[in-house]
Design a protein around this motif. Sequence first.
Motif, PDB file in Angstrom:
ATOM      1  N   ALA A  44      -7.213  57.974  78.335  1.00  0.00           N
ATOM      2  CA  ALA A  44      -6.981  58.546  79.668  1.00  0.00           C
ATOM      3  C   ALA A  44      -7.626  57.672  80.745  1.00  0.00           C
ATOM      4  O   ALA A  44      -7.080  57.522  81.840  1.00  0.00           O
ATOM      5  CB  ALA A  44      -7.535  59.965  79.737  1.00  0.00           C
ATOM      6  N   ARG A  45      -8.736  57.073  80.436  1.00  0.00           N
ATOM      7  CA  ARG A  45      -9.438  56.222  81.409  1.00  0.00           C
ATOM      8  C   ARG A  45      -8.706  54.915  81.672  1.00  0.00           C
ATOM      9  O   ARG A  45      -9.015  54.191  82.614  1.00  0.00           O
ATOM     10  CB  ARG A  45     -10.862  55.946  80.928  1.00  0.00           C
ATOM     11  N   ARG A  53      -7.331  61.463  73.894  1.00  0.00           N
ATOM     12  CA  ARG A  53      -8.722  61.020  73.894  1.00  0.00           C
ATOM     13  C   ARG A  53      -9.045  60.419  75.267  1.00  0.00           C
ATOM     14  O   ARG A  53      -8.232  59.718  75.859  1.00  0.00           O
ATOM     15  CB  ARG A  53      -8.956  59.991  72.789  1.00  0.00           C
ATOM     16  N   SER A  54     -10.250  60.666  75.725  1.00  0.00           N
ATOM     17  CA  SER A  54     -10.628  60.232  77.067  1.00  0.00           C
ATOM     18  C   SER A  54     -10.630  58.715  77.217  1.00  0.00           C
ATOM     19  O   SER A  54     -10.381  58.192  78.300  1.00  0.00           O
ATOM     20  CB  SER A  54     -11.998  60.809  77.454  1.00  0.00           C
TER      21      SER A  54
END
Length: 194
Positions: A113-114, A109-110
Amino acid sequence: MAILSDKDIKQLIKEENAVYVEKGPELDEELQVGPSSIDLRLGYDFTFPQTRKMKALDTKDMDDFSRKQEDMKATAEEGVVVHPGEFVLGTTLETVNIPNDMVARIEGRSSYARLGLIPHAAGGFVDAGFEGQITLEIQNLGNVPITIYPEDRICQMAIETMTSEAENPYGDKKDSKYMGQKGATEARLDKEKR
């Protein structure tokens, strides 16, 4: 190939038991099913390679590698700390059951990742006919430790239809070494034909 919509994912769960939970909070379709994927939650089992005890990882001597793994269970309250550069195996809370005419792809999920966390580094393709929990290859690419918590939505799965049903689904193949896996499952290179 076509990616299943939220409506189709819900139907597949209902009719084929495509995603289910054996231990832990039940599936929350309202929260977990998105327009074209379903979020999978982090499970309770982890495996940490004891890299300080290894000279090298030898793919022809997986017994040595297996002896240098530390298994750990975590709760949703305590979580697990993943240090910068660290590689950890985790698992999904959900078990997936992919029909013989479909495949799935697991992506991080982004939101994670962020933060610099890769919840699923590789091996994101799930074959037709596979059933089991998904082992997650988790890595912290950032500069600070990150605490992750079981039961949190950590990755997502998109399901695609194939042009026809598989002639030899995953569980029927002789080297289906991950069929039915539960928990953080280490590499089984020693079980495959070379």
